[in-house]
Design a protein around this motif. Structure first.
Motif, PDB file in Angstrom:
ATOM      1  N   LEU A  18      11.635  -6.216   4.718  1.00 54.58           N
ATOM      2  CA  LEU A  18      10.562  -7.149   4.852  1.00 54.58           C
ATOM      3  C   LEU A  18      10.763  -8.586   4.757  1.00 54.58           C
ATOM      4  N   LYS A  19      10.151  -9.539   5.415  1.00 57.11           N
ATOM      5  CA  LYS A  19      10.393 -10.751   5.065  1.00 57.11           C
ATOM      6  C   LYS A  19       9.203 -11.526   4.518  1.00 57.11           C
ATOM      7  N   CYS A  20       9.593 -12.352   3.256  1.00 58.46           N
ATOM      8  CA  CYS A  20       8.249 -13.085   2.823  1.00 58.46           C
ATOM      9  C   CYS A  20       8.726 -14.271   2.418  1.00 58.46           C
ATOM     10  N   PHE A  21       8.495 -15.667   2.904  1.00 59.39           N
ATOM     11  CA  PHE A  21       8.942 -16.772   2.371  1.00 59.39           C
ATOM     12  C   PHE A  21      10.552 -16.851   2.455  1.00 59.39           C
ATOM     13  N   ASP A  22      10.972 -16.649   3.886  1.00 57.04           N
ATOM     14  CA  ASP A  22      12.214 -16.763   4.137  1.00 57.04           C
ATOM     15  C   ASP A  22      13.329 -15.819   3.263  1.00 57.04           C
ATOM     16  N   THR A  23      12.602 -14.634   2.394  1.00 58.03           N
ATOM     17  CA  THR A  23      13.435 -14.003   1.755  1.00 58.03           C
ATOM     18  C   THR A  23      13.077 -12.533   1.981  1.00 58.03           C
ATOM     19  N   LEU A  24      14.286 -11.881   2.206  1.00 56.45           N
ATOM     20  CA  LEU A  24      14.224 -10.450   2.688  1.00 56.45           C
ATOM     21  C   LEU A  24      14.188  -9.597   1.104  1.00 56.45           C
ATOM     22  N   PHE A  25      13.222  -8.356   1.757  1.00 60.10           N
ATOM     23  CA  PHE A  25      12.855  -7.424   0.643  1.00 60.10           C
ATOM     24  C   PHE A  25      13.221  -6.003   1.251  1.00 60.10           C
ATOM     25  N   ASN A  26      13.921  -5.128   0.464  1.00 62.32           N
ATOM     26  CA  ASN A  26      14.287  -3.860   0.959  1.00 62.32           C
ATOM     27  C   ASN A  26      13.233  -2.831   0.244  1.00 62.32           C
ATOM     28  N   ALA A  27      13.031  -1.540   1.041  1.00 59.46           N
ATOM     29  CA  ALA A  27      12.439  -0.343   0.578  1.00 59.46           C
ATOM     30  C   ALA A  27      12.955   0.689   0.941  1.00 59.46           C
ATOM     31  N   LYS A  28      13.319   1.578   0.425  1.00 58.07           N
ATOM     32  CA  LYS A  28      13.797   2.973   1.019  1.00 58.07           C
ATOM     33  C   LYS A  28      12.814   4.127   0.618  1.00 58.07           C
ATOM     34  N   GLY A  29      13.040   4.977   1.526  1.00 59.57           N
ATOM     35  CA  GLY A  29      12.260   6.224   1.610  1.00 59.57           C
ATOM     36  C   GLY A  29      12.957   7.298   1.845  1.00 59.57           C
ATOM     37  N   LYS A  30      12.733   8.596   1.365  1.00 59.34           N
ATOM     38  CA  LYS A  30      13.459   9.806   1.590  1.00 59.34           C
ATOM     39  C   LYS A  30      12.603  11.002   1.799  1.00 59.34           C
ATOM     40  N   VAL A  31      12.659  11.825   2.673  1.00 55.42           N
ATOM     41  CA  VAL A  31      11.980  12.953   2.920  1.00 55.42           C
ATOM     42  C   VAL A  31      12.824  14.110   3.179  1.00 55.42           C
ATOM     43  N   THR A  32      12.710  15.242   2.293  1.00 56.41           N
ATOM     44  CA  THR A  32      13.585  16.448   2.591  1.00 56.41           C
ATOM     45  C   THR A  32      13.012  17.213   3.731  1.00 56.41           C
ATOM     46  N   LEU A  33      13.756  17.619   4.662  1.00 57.65           N
ATOM     47  CA  LEU A  33      13.527  18.312   5.705  1.00 57.65           C
ATOM     48  C   LEU A  33      13.804  19.750   5.492  1.00 57.65           C
ATOM     49  N   ASP A  34      14.876  19.799   5.008  1.00 57.10           N
ATOM     50  CA  ASP A  34      15.631  21.472   4.603  1.00 57.10           C
ATOM     51  C   ASP A  34      16.410  21.495   3.285  1.00 57.10           C
ATOM     52  N   LEU A  35      15.901  22.140   2.544  1.00 59.83           N
ATOM     53  CA  LEU A  35      16.660  22.220   1.145  1.00 59.83           C
ATOM     54  C   LEU A  35      18.030  22.573   1.241  1.00 59.83           C
ATOM     55  N   GLY A  36      18.147  23.536   2.167  1.00 59.95           N
ATOM     56  CA  GLY A  36      19.280  24.425   2.180  1.00 59.95           C
ATOM     57  C   GLY A  36      20.072  24.808   1.178  1.00 59.95           C
ATOM     58  N   ASP A  49       0.785  -1.278   0.042  1.00 61.75           N
ATOM     59  CA  ASP A  49       0.102  -0.078  -0.138  1.00 61.75           C
ATOM     60  C   ASP A  49       0.786   1.235   0.030  1.00 61.75           C
ATOM     61  N   GLY A  50       1.177   1.760  -1.229  1.00 64.11           N
ATOM     62  CA  GLY A  50       1.783   3.042  -1.245  1.00 64.11           C
ATOM     63  C   GLY A  50       3.133   3.073  -1.353  1.00 64.11           C
ATOM     64  N   PHE A  51       3.925   1.629  -1.545  1.00 65.43           N
ATOM     65  CA  PHE A  51       5.347   1.665  -1.911  1.00 65.43           C
ATOM     66  C   PHE A  51       5.549   0.399  -2.405  1.00 65.43           C
ATOM     67  N   ASN A  52       7.082   0.044  -3.013  1.00 64.50           N
ATOM     68  CA  ASN A  52       7.523  -1.139  -3.439  1.00 64.50           C
ATOM     69  C   ASN A  52       8.602  -1.597  -2.591  1.00 64.50           C
ATOM     70  N   ALA A  53       8.859  -2.941  -2.608  1.00 63.32           N
ATOM     71  CA  ALA A  53      10.055  -3.517  -1.901  1.00 63.32           C
ATOM     72  C   ALA A  53      10.445  -4.399  -2.983  1.00 63.32           C
ATOM     73  N   SER A  54      11.994  -4.567  -3.014  1.00 59.18           N
ATOM     74  CA  SER A  54      12.566  -5.470  -3.885  1.00 59.18           C
ATOM     75  C   SER A  54      13.568  -6.548  -3.371  1.00 59.18           C
ATOM     76  N   SER A  55      13.800  -7.554  -3.846  1.00 59.46           N
ATOM     77  CA  SER A  55      14.422  -8.616  -3.442  1.00 59.46           C
ATOM     78  C   SER A  55      16.026  -8.403  -3.826  1.00 59.46           C
ATOM     79  N   GLN A  56      16.997  -9.255  -3.290  1.00 60.64           N
ATOM     80  CA  GLN A  56      18.280  -9.091  -3.994  1.00 60.64           C
ATOM     81  C   GLN A  56      18.124  -9.833  -5.391  1.00 60.64           C
ATOM     82  N   ARG A  57      19.570  -9.488  -6.016  1.00 63.46           N
ATOM     83  CA  ARG A  57      19.423  -9.727  -7.577  1.00 63.46           C
ATOM     84  C   ARG A  57      19.440 -11.416  -7.290  1.00 63.46           C
TER      85      ARG A  57
END
Length: 690
Positions: A399-417, A220-228
Motif C-alpha cells: 500500500l502507498k500513503c504519503f509517498d511511502t510504501l507499507f507491506n502486509a502479508k497474509g497466509k492461509v493453509t490449504l492442506d496441512l499435509g 479493517d482486519g489487518f495491519n501494514a508496516s513501513s520499512q525500518r
C-alpha cells in the motif's frame, strides 16, 4: 567353528540368540558351531609417548616433535580380562575362522582389526555388515557375509585417522602446555569446534545494537508496516502525514500457492539437533538413548550420516509405516509417498534412522522416558517423511500513503499435509496462521483506522546451543570440500557429541541455562587457548582436508603413506615455527589471585586442582583434595583456604581422626619446609579435645 566378535556385550547377545549359541561362559557364548564374544569398545589402544622413551615422561619443549618410527599398541588395563578371553578363543584349535561383527563403520573396523593383530591371529575372517539388529537383518547378514579384503581400505583409513589424531593431539598439547606453563588440551576436531564457540561469543560481545523504528497502520482486519527508519522523529512525521491523509492506496497484490516438502528422514546429527531443540537433550544423551534403542532392536543403526533408505527396503517400508502408525494410535490417514525416502546414491555405509518391525512386539512402557521420547521422534519423522507437502497460499500486499510504501502479508493453509502428523506427535506445535487478508484490488483506497510507532533494535548473533553447534560442525568448511565427498564438516555423526562433552568436561566451554535453552559459552580458559593457537590448528579447514583424504584412502584413490607423511611434516613445522604470542602471560594467567605465598611472598593463584605459587622456583602448593585435611575428616572451602593463606592459621570444629575416630576442635598452623613444601600442625590451645 566360527568365532564371532561383536563390539558390545548386548550386541553379542542378540547375535548369539539368532545363531542359537545359547551356552553361557565367562566372556562369551557358544553353540550351534558358533562362539560369540565381544570387545567392550576399544580393547587395544595406542601407547603413550613414555612407552617409546622414558624421557617423554616429563613434558619438555626440546623433546618435540614426538614421531614414532614404529607404532606400538597396548591392551587397555580396564579391559585386559576380556582381551585374554578373546585371545584364548582365537587360539582354540576348533576355531577355524572369525567373523567381524563390530559396528559397521570406520571405527568398528579399527576395533576388530587391532584386537586381531594384537592377538597375532592369522586365521581367516569375514565381515558382517548390517544396519539393523532385527533377527531377520542378522540372519540375512550371516547369509551374505563379506570378504574381509573388501574392508582393508576402510581399516587403513581408520588407522591413519587414529595415528594422525595422536600425532596432532600429543605434540600440540605438549607444545602449548610447555610454552604457556599450563595444561592446554589440543584436538584436531575439538579445537576448531572450540574456536567456533569463542568467535561467536566475540561477535556477540562486540555487537552494538542500533535502534530502528517502523510505522504500523491499521486497516479493517489487518495491519501494514513501513520499512525500518533510523529516526524516531522522521517516523513520527510520517505518522502525522498518514493520519492527515486518512487513506492508503493498494498498489500491488501478489497471491501465490506455495508448498513445503516433507522433511527428510533422520541421520544422527539431525536427530540430535531436533532432540535438543524439542526435548532439551544433549547430543550425547540422544546418542546414548538411540544406541540403547538399537540394541533393543527397535531402531536401525544410529551412527549414520544418511537420510535415505535403499531400493531394496522400499517394499518393506509400506508395512513398517502401517505398523508404526498402529503402535502410536495415529487416528488420521497416513500418506505413503515412499519414493521420497528412497535413494540408493545417497546412502553411504548405513541408511537413515527408522523404527524396525520389532516395535510391534515391544511393550513401549518398558522403555525409559528418554528412550521413549527419542523413539517417538524417530517414528514421527518416518511418517512425516512419506507425507504430502504442506500447501498454503501466501498473499503480499503493498500500500502507498504519503509517498511511502507499507507491506502486509497474509497466509492461509490449504492442506496441512505432513504437518498434520507433526501436530499429532508434538503438543503446542500447531501451524501458526498468519492474518488472512481481505480480497483487495489494485487502486483500491483503504481507510486508516489507527497508527503506532514500533521501536526495535538490531540483535546480536545468538549463543550456540547444542542444536546450532552441531549444525555448525556439520557445515564447517563445506565450501572447501569436493561435491563428491559425502561426509562433510568436522567430526563425524558418531564423534560430534563426544567432542562437545569433552570440551565441557575439561573446562573449555560450559552449559549456561537461559529459560528452557542451554547455551554453550566458552570459559576464560577456552578463550585464552584460541587466542594463542595458530590458525592452522583452530581452523576447520585442516579437518575438512583430512576427511577428504581419509575418504580417498577408503576408496583406494589416495595413498595412506602420503597422508601420514603430510601429518608428520605439519606437526614438525608447527613445533619448529610457532612463536609465543606477545603478552600471552597476561592472557593465559587470568587465574584468581587468592593470597601470598608463605615461603617466597609471590602471588598464590587458584587452579583446577589446587592453589599454586606463581614463582616457578617455589614448590609451595595447597591441593584441594589435601591429604592432611582428609586425615582429619575435612574438605576446605575456597574461603577457608584464603583465610589459611592470609592468617597462616585456621580454626576448625568437629574434626575427626581417621585413625582413632575421635572428634575434636583445633587450629591448623601453616608453615613451610626449606624447599617450600606446605607443612601443617594441629594446635589445640584453648579449644581442647572433646
Amino acid at each position: 567353528m566360527k568365532l564371532v566378535l561383536a563390539e558390545k556385550p548386548s550386541v553379542a547377545q542378540s547375535i548369539a540368540k539368532v545363531l542359537k549359541a545359547d551356552k553361557r561362559y565367562d566372556g562369551y557364548l557358544e553353540g550351534n558351531d558358533y562362539v560369540v564374544s565381544w570387545c567392550v569398545g576399544h580393547l587395544v589402544e595406542l601407547v603413550q609417548p613414555e612407552n617409546y622413551d622414558i624421557k617423554y615422561t616429563k613434558w619438555k619443549y626440546e623433546d618435540l616433535p614426538i614421531i614414532p618410527t614404529g607404532w606400538l599398541y597396548q591392551v587397555s588395563s580396564a579391559t585386559n580380562k576380556q582381551f585374554k578371553v578373546i585371545k584364548k578363543l582365537m587360539e582354540r584349535s576348533d576355531i577355524d575362522g572369525l567373523i567381524c561383527a563390530t559396528d559397521a563403520g570406520r571405527e568398528g573396523e579399527l576395533i576388530f582389526r587391532l584386537v586381531y593383530h594384537q592377538c597375532r591371529c592369522r586365521k581367516p575372517f569375514e565381515r558382517l555388515w548390517i544396519s539393523s539388529m532385527e533377527d531377520s537383518a542378522i540372519l540375512d547378514g550371516f547369509k551374505n557375509l563379506k570378504n574381509s579384503s573388501e574392508y582393508d581400505a576402510l581399516y587403513e583409513a581408520a588407522l591413519c585417522r587414529e595415528r594422525a589424531d595422536w600425532l596432532v593431539g600429543i605434540n600440540a598439547t605438549r607444545l602449548f602446555s610447555c610454552l604457556y606453563s599450563q595444561t592446554l588440551n589440543i584436538g584436531r576436531v575439538m579445537t576448531p569446534t572450540l574456536a567456533m564457540v569463542v568467535i561467536r561469543e566475540a561477535q556477540i560481545s562486540a555487537f552494538q545494537s542500533i535502534p530502528f523504528y517502523t510505522l504500523q497502520l491499521s486497516f479493517d482486519g489487518f495491519n501494514a508496516s513501513s520499512q525500518r527508519m533510523d529516526s524516531k522523529d522522521d517516523c513520527d512525521k510520517l505518522r502525522q502525514s498518514c493520519l492527515e491523509s486518512k487513506t492508503a492506496t493498494v498498489v500491488q497484490v501478489d497471491k501465490k500457492n506455495k508448498q513445503e516438502k516433507a522433511p527428510l528422514l533422520y541421520d544422527l546429527t539431525s536427530l540430535q539437533r531436533e532432540a535438543n531443540r524439542l526435548l532439551g537433550f544433549t547430543a550425547q544423551q540422544t546418542l546414548d538413548y538411540t544406541q540403547s534403542l538399537y540394541e533393543k532392536k527397535l531402531v536401525t543403526y544410529p551412527r549414520t550420516d544418511s537420510r535415505f533408505l535403499t531400493d531394496d527396503m522400499a517394499a518393506s517400508v509400506n508395512c513398517l509405516i502401517d505398523e508404526v502408525s498402529m503402535k502410536f494410535n495415529i487416528g488420521i490417514p497416513i500418506s505413503k509417498e515412499v519414493k521420497q525416502i528412497i535413494n540408493n546414491s545417497k546412502v553411504t555405509d548405513h541408511n537413515a534412522i527408522v523404527p524396525t518391525k520389532q516395535i510391534t512386539k515391544f511393550n513401549l512402557t518398558e522403555l525409559g522416558k528418554g528412550e521413549y521420547q527419542v523413539l517417538k521422534l524417530i517414528a514421527m519423522r518416518l511418517l512425516c517423511a512419506v507425507g504430502k507437502p504442506f500447501i498454503y497460499q501466501e498473499t503480499d500486499v503493498v500500500l502507498k500513503c504519503f509517498d511511502t510504501l507499507f507491506n502486509a502479508k497474509g497466509k492461509v493453509t490449504l492442506d496441512l499435509g505432513w504437518k498434520q502428523i507433526k501436530e499429532y506427535f508434538i503438543e503446542n506445535k500447531k501451524e501458526k496462521e498468519a492474518t488472512q487478508l481481505p480480497n483487495l484490488a489494485i487502486g483500491e483506497k483503504l481507510i486508516i483506522h489507527g497508527s503506532e510507532i514500533k521501536e526495535g533494535k538490531t540483535s546480536p548473533p545468538k549463543h550456540f546451543t547444542e542444536d546450532t553447534l552441531l549444525q555448525a560442525m556439520e557445515k564447517a568448511s563445506v565450501d572447501e570440500m569436493s561435491v563428491k565427498i559425502e561426509r562433510k564438516g568436522i567430526g563425524t555423526p558418531a564423534t560430534r557429541a563426544g567432542i562437545i562433552e569433552k570440551l565441557v568436561r575439561i573446562g573449555f566451554i560450559e552449559r549456561i541455562a537461559n529459560k528452557k535453552v542451554k547455551n554453550l559459552i566458552p570459559t576464560q580458559k577456552g578463550i585464552s587457548l584460541i587466542t594463542v593457537v595458530p590458525e592452522l590448528i583452530q581452523s576447520a579447514s585442516m579437518t575438512a582436508d583430512w576427511e577428504e583424504k581419509l575418504l580417498g584412502i577408503e576408496k583406494g584413490t589416495y595413498d595412506s603413506k602420503e597422508f601420514m607423511q603430510e601429518i608428520e611434516d605439519m606437526v614438525t613445522g608447527l613445533v619448529k615455527n610457532y612463536e609465543v604470542v606477545k603478552g600471552a602471560d597476561v592472557i593465559m594467567n587470568n587465574k584468581k589471585v587468592i593470597g601470598t605465598c608463605p615461603h617466597c611472598g609471590s602471588d598464590i593463584i587458584q587452579g583446577q586442582k589446587g592453589y599454586f605459587c606463581t614463582n616457578k622456583e617455589c614448590r609451595f602448593v595447597l591441593w584441594k583434595n589435601n591429604a592432611f585435611f582428609s586425615s582429619i575428616g575435612k574438605k576446605l572451602t575456597e574461603t577457608q583456604f584464603e583465610d589459611l593463606l592470609r592468617n597462616k592459621r585456621l580454626k576448625l570444629k568437629e574434626c575427626q581422626s581417621k585413625k582413632t575416630g575421635k572428634v575434636f576442635n583445633s587450629t591448623v598452623i601453616l608453615s613451610t619446609e626449606n624447599d617450600g613444601k606446605a607443612k601443617f600442625e594441629l594446635n589445640f590451645g584453648k579449644e581442647g579435645q572433646k
